[in-house]
Design an enzyme around this catalytic site. Sequence first.
Site, mmCIF file in Angstrom:
data_model
loop_
_atom_site.group_PDB
_atom_site.id
_atom_site.type_symbol
_atom_site.label_atom_id
_atom_site.label_comp_id
_atom_site.label_asym_id
_atom_site.label_seq_id
_atom_site.Cartn_x
_atom_site.Cartn_y
_atom_site.Cartn_z
ATOM 1 N N GLY A 181 0.782 -1.227 0.000
ATOM 2 C CA GLY A 181 0.000 0.000 0.000
ATOM 3 C C GLY A 181 0.815 1.279 0.000
ATOM 4 C CG HIS A 202 -15.190 13.693 -17.417
ATOM 5 N ND1 HIS A 202 -14.668 14.875 -17.882
ATOM 6 C CD2 HIS A 202 -16.134 14.032 -16.502
ATOM 7 C CE1 HIS A 202 -15.264 15.896 -17.299
ATOM 8 N NE2 HIS A 202 -16.161 15.406 -16.445
ATOM 9 C CG HIS A 254 -3.036 4.371 -1.631
ATOM 10 N ND1 HIS A 254 -2.520 3.470 -0.718
ATOM 11 C CD2 HIS A 254 -4.371 4.126 -1.645
ATOM 12 C CE1 HIS A 254 -3.497 2.727 -0.223
ATOM 13 N NE2 HIS A 254 -4.640 3.121 -0.767
#
Length: 207
Positions: A67, A133, A142
């Site tokens: 992570g 978009h 992250h």
Amino acid sequence: MIGCGGHAHSVADAFLGRFPGAGLKFYDINAKDGETIFSYGKERYCAYALHHIKEEDDDVPIFIAIGDNQERKEYAGKFCNENNLISVISISSIVSKFSRIGYENFIGNMAYIGPGANIGNFNIINTSAVVEHEVQVGDFNHISVNTTVCGRSKIGSNVFLGAGSTVIDKISICDNVVVGANSVVVDDINVSGVYAGNPVRMIKRYV
């Protein structure tokens, strides 16, 4: 898969959801050889000490399931090459066919990637995150659980967006930035550091 912590479990779950019964091994610096990470029915998935990964062929697919952005970058430099790169995309995610997804990305359960989005490499786009978009995302980022990045925004590299944070439309965030959980970014961030609040303010500047 490199890593056997909580994030690695999420990645493995998405991978096995797409490829049930596929062979999968975990490698971790703290792993005990042969320890069970988890099992599905008769399938048992085990971890091994990290040095064993050198015994594998160079073209065996490797995913860095760590992570922390900096650690993921470190391990990518050691173990990834042009022959073993993959991405793991959950079958419950929605990824526009008009988006571009690089390599070694994790796109978690119920995440959304909108049309025209351009996702770089080695990113985490976690559970229920929204990347709208025409958003541009660099490398080694992250984007945490339930985070929203609105349309036409630009995220640099080594950026951490905390759980539930929001980046409004047309915002740019430079490299090496941490945004705290539930924060709202309403203006461009041009200085590396730690930010939090609604709207965000700088908590710490990186030298």
